[in-house]
Design a protein around this motif. Sequence first.
Motif, PDB file in Angstrom:
ATOM      1  N   ASP A 305       3.160   7.097  60.202  1.00 50.37           N
ATOM      2  CA  ASP A 305       2.320   7.427  61.356  1.00 50.37           C
ATOM      3  C   ASP A 305       1.168   8.324  60.936  1.00 50.37           C
ATOM      4  OD1 ASP A 305       4.036   6.024  62.837  1.00 50.37           O
ATOM      5  OD2 ASP A 305       4.929   7.729  63.906  1.00 50.37           O
ATOM      6  N   LYS A 306       0.163   8.363  61.807  1.00 46.27           N
ATOM      7  CA  LYS A 306      -0.953   9.278  61.536  1.00 46.27           C
ATOM      8  C   LYS A 306      -0.511  10.709  61.756  1.00 46.27           C
ATOM      9  CE  LYS A 306      -4.980   6.451  62.537  1.00 46.27           C
ATOM     10  NZ  LYS A 306      -6.096   6.231  63.445  1.00 46.27           N
ATOM     11  N   ARG A 307      -0.931  11.632  60.874  1.00 44.20           N
ATOM     12  CA  ARG A 307      -0.650  13.043  61.096  1.00 44.20           C
ATOM     13  C   ARG A 307      -1.644  13.570  62.126  1.00 44.20           C
ATOM     14  NH1 ARG A 307       2.432  16.818  58.251  1.00 44.20           N
ATOM     15  NH2 ARG A 307       2.701  15.619  56.349  1.00 44.20           N
ATOM     16  N   LEU A 308      -1.153  14.361  63.061  1.00 45.63           N
ATOM     17  CA  LEU A 308      -2.009  14.864  64.129  1.00 45.63           C
ATOM     18  C   LEU A 308      -2.308  16.342  63.921  1.00 45.63           C
ATOM     19  CD1 LEU A 308      -0.004  13.324  67.113  1.00 45.63           C
ATOM     20  CD2 LEU A 308      -1.815  12.253  65.776  1.00 45.63           C
ATOM     21  N   MET A 309      -3.393  16.789  64.537  1.00 43.75           N
ATOM     22  CA  MET A 309      -3.716  18.219  64.519  1.00 43.75           C
ATOM     23  C   MET A 309      -2.887  18.896  65.608  1.00 43.75           C
ATOM     24  SD  MET A 309      -6.142  18.670  62.233  1.00 43.75           S
ATOM     25  CE  MET A 309      -7.237  20.015  62.577  1.00 43.75           C
ATOM     26  N   SER A 310      -1.652  19.254  65.268  1.00 44.96           N
ATOM     27  CA  SER A 310      -0.817  19.990  66.214  1.00 44.96           C
ATOM     28  C   SER A 310       0.164  20.807  65.391  1.00 44.96           C
ATOM     29  CB  SER A 310      -0.067  19.043  67.144  1.00 44.96           C
ATOM     30  OG  SER A 310       0.966  18.411  66.436  1.00 44.96           O
ATOM     31  N   TYR A 311       0.768  21.814  66.032  1.00 47.05           N
ATOM     32  CA  TYR A 311       1.685  22.688  65.300  1.00 47.05           C
ATOM     33  C   TYR A 311       2.814  21.869  64.692  1.00 47.05           C
ATOM     34  CZ  TYR A 311      -0.628  26.705  67.434  1.00 47.05           C
ATOM     35  OH  TYR A 311      -1.550  27.637  67.802  1.00 47.05           O
ATOM     36  N   GLU A 312       3.364  20.924  65.497  1.00 43.51           N
ATOM     37  CA  GLU A 312       4.549  20.192  65.046  1.00 43.51           C
ATOM     38  C   GLU A 312       4.202  19.157  63.978  1.00 43.51           C
ATOM     39  OE1 GLU A 312       3.874  20.621  68.322  1.00 43.51           O
ATOM     40  OE2 GLU A 312       5.342  22.203  68.640  1.00 43.51           O
ATOM     41  N   SER A 313       3.154  18.406  64.240  1.00 41.43           N
ATOM     42  CA  SER A 313       2.851  17.300  63.338  1.00 41.43           C
ATOM     43  C   SER A 313       2.436  17.805  61.961  1.00 41.43           C
ATOM     44  CB  SER A 313       1.751  16.435  63.938  1.00 41.43           C
ATOM     45  OG  SER A 313       1.477  15.345  63.118  1.00 41.43           O
ATOM     46  N   LEU A 314       1.671  18.890  61.920  1.00 40.84           N
ATOM     47  CA  LEU A 314       1.218  19.392  60.623  1.00 40.84           C
ATOM     48  C   LEU A 314       2.377  19.959  59.821  1.00 40.84           C
ATOM     49  CD1 LEU A 314      -2.239  20.983  61.366  1.00 40.84           C
ATOM     50  CD2 LEU A 314      -1.785  19.145  59.805  1.00 40.84           C
ATOM     51  N   SER A 315       3.391  20.500  60.512  1.00 33.97           N
ATOM     52  CA  SER A 315       4.502  21.065  59.748  1.00 33.97           C
ATOM     53  C   SER A 315       5.640  20.061  59.570  1.00 33.97           C
ATOM     54  CB  SER A 315       5.012  22.345  60.415  1.00 33.97           C
ATOM     55  OG  SER A 315       5.321  22.095  61.752  1.00 33.97           O
ATOM     56  N   GLU A 316       5.390  18.818  59.972  1.00 31.72           N
ATOM     57  CA  GLU A 316       6.381  17.764  59.786  1.00 31.72           C
ATOM     58  C   GLU A 316       6.685  17.589  58.291  1.00 31.72           C
ATOM     59  OE1 GLU A 316       6.978  15.474  62.595  1.00 31.72           O
ATOM     60  OE2 GLU A 316       8.505  14.357  61.513  1.00 31.72           O
ATOM     61  N   GLY A 317       7.983  17.563  57.990  1.00 33.90           N
ATOM     62  CA  GLY A 317       8.357  17.395  56.585  1.00 33.90           C
ATOM     63  C   GLY A 317       8.563  18.712  55.862  1.00 33.90           C
ATOM     64  N   GLY A 318       8.523  19.805  56.612  1.00 34.08           N
ATOM     65  CA  GLY A 318       8.739  21.117  55.979  1.00 34.08           C
ATOM     66  C   GLY A 318       7.659  21.385  54.954  1.00 34.08           C
ATOM     67  N   PHE A 319       7.967  22.236  53.987  1.00 38.87           N
ATOM     68  CA  PHE A 319       6.955  22.538  52.977  1.00 38.87           C
ATOM     69  C   PHE A 319       6.937  21.509  51.853  1.00 38.87           C
ATOM     70  CE2 PHE A 319       6.116  27.310  53.768  1.00 38.87           C
ATOM     71  CZ  PHE A 319       5.508  26.957  54.953  1.00 38.87           C
TER      72      PHE A 319
END
Lengths: 446, 358
Positions: A305-319
Amino acid sequence: MAIKVLTEHINVPGIETFDVYRKQGGYTAVEKALKTMTPDEVVEEVKKSGVRGRGGAGFPMGMKWSFLAKPEGVPRYLVCNADESEPGTFKDHYLMKTIPHLLIEGMIVSSFALGANKSFIYVRGELMYVIHILEKAIAEAKAAGFLGKNILGSGYDLELVVQPGGGAYICGEETALLESLEGKRGNPRNKPPFPAVKGLYQCPTVVNNVESIATTSWIVNHGGDAYAAIGIGRSTGTKLISASGHINKPGVYEIELGLPVEDFIYADEWCGGIRPGHKLKAVVAGGSSVPILPANLILKLGNGDKRLMSYESLSEGGFQTGTMLGSGGFIVFDETACIVRNTWNFSRFYHHESCGQCSPCREGTGWMEKVLHRIEYGHGNQHDIDLLVDVARRIEGNTICPLGDAAAWPVASAIRHFRDEFEWHITNPHEATQPGAVFKGDMALV
Amino acid sequence: MEDVKPQLFKVTVDGIEVEVEPGTTILQAARKIGPEVAPPAMCYYQPLKGSGGKCRACLVRVAAGSAKDPRPMPKLVASCITPVQDGMVVENTTNPQVLDARKGVVEFLLINHPLDCPVCDQAGECDLQNFAFDHGAANTRYEEERRTFDKHDLGPYVQLHMTRCILCYRCVFTADQITNKRVHGVLNRGDAAEIGTYIEKAIDNDFSGNVIDVCPVGALTDKTYRFKNRVWFTKPVDAHRDCPTCSGKVTLWYRGEEVIRVTARRNEWNEVTEFICNTCRFETKNTSDWVIEGPTKIARGSVISANKYRADLQKPAFGQRLAAAQYKTVDDTRDTSQLGIQQLPPERFNKSLPSATE
């Protein structure tokens, strides 16, 4: 046209003056809040809006407000954190210099909600001209009766003080900011107690970012539910993004959270794409302290999926494969950028800005900087890479304030995603130290 | 008020349960159990308000926050500033993550600390030495240049050797809380931060000498004692005198018949129990000034107690010559011929020890 909460009137000529700002519907939130609402109702609206702290941590603002202790006979304070000094972030600076009354209106509404009669705006010392703009705006608001004693006849008093800082990144950490505001050395405090219980002058205090506070006037005007309708999921509302780097149109953009990262980089409305003839290599999405991500990971999530500019989407996948929205300092690198040099540069900044209070950060930031400097200048060893990872790991989470984490993450993530480039610097020191030399090996460019 | 007994909190540290009053820190609870489970503390100093939280040596893992909310804390916490909750479960030496973090802290503290223990006055009673011995790695990975500073005299009695400082802030708190004229604080930031007085001003008050006692390393040293002796050659003795300014309860450090140093008394955690004045510390160094109470209790493992009060001369044969030399040094009749060093070929000295003569 996307909805604009903060920057709707930003291009109106003369918006920095009280009269123009008032004509554009300014200070109606103050009138509404003071005349028709109780402080608790304002807090409730902010809670409903779901707005999250825009300074970097993304903590829900309404929840932070509701934690404020309210003992009898003790003053409460609201402090606006305008000590924006994260490399890559310049949104607060832009907001304060172009539309200062938005912040002041937000300060009045927020102070009213929290029951604070004296509020502070702590501005970083380098921005002296912004301090003059703010002070002028405060004088105008005071002359119009929106500040001072008995505002609009509601019986509510508020004094607003602009305090220049001494120019230290660490004073953007809320407890260090409070220490600095009290006239002490800007060292972060041990927590607990948290500022909501014992903050400025040992009184309950709320510290909020400029952008967060500026948002409150819109929330009061339009209601928390209307704000919550903007954005995506738990990332409600809009966010100012400071875009910089190798893009066609760097600048501050207000976006609705949930915008795909790809659109933000390539659409003409925002960054306008990578500069001609070059390709995207990496992005630091939220200011220098968040993990850097290579092009393929910043645009797409693990599931395609496309990564979105949001708190959740950007931190998806942990570090491992994610990053953070942070303070919205969006730095874009094309293939001409050297990640090693950039990491060293960030590391140098954190070394310089560490307060020196707790040992992992004081010693570790300097150590990482020296090792990175050595690698960048062709004197690295293979074991230096693992050493950096290990030092970063031992700093992270073991310090008093988040500066330790902020120093460790960029180094750890750069090695995680660009290890080849570090190894190339070490194995080809002569080539790597030529002016303008950059790694040209295997990597994902978009 | 006395009949209202506060409810005690049950805390488990490394599997050992202890009951403490609300408001106690994890470190104090662990100390109540005993030195085996007490986390090390480099900056925390119980008599000084506000100290602690800086060195990160006392990091522990909280496996269960409290009986009500048994979730573990996400990060390691500094035990010296974290208050206990009822039903808290703490892992100190039983958690590998804690030991690893502590190893890291030792490494961080030592990268800019000179390894000059052989010439440092603090050696033998140094918190950092003990901490590194207990938790550190045997080697260093630091290849960069270390930060160095010039030595500063802070008045007639105290010398500051900033190079050795680990920035624990104990002396800053002492200067703040014990003395009334503060001229002593931290300048600069990051690893360039240094303890300093405003424009080379002397620390000038009756209790300034206490900064020497609170210093965990050899950064603040007693100028009347500097380079006079090694601590393991001295005999500590508790003594007191009528002092108009302080309690007058001190420890005298003897070498032979001579009092070579006076310090405040310390508890088992190496913390000063009562701060003493400069007159007691620096100016009354005769046995006749004092009423001797008896030998100071020294921990069994401490080097200070090594070879002190033994009367037996029945040594194993291999150690006899060395032991004889050590007894002589106590009485300051050092004779290196007995140590057997001179039997080594002289050129060996010239080659391997060029800098030792400087």
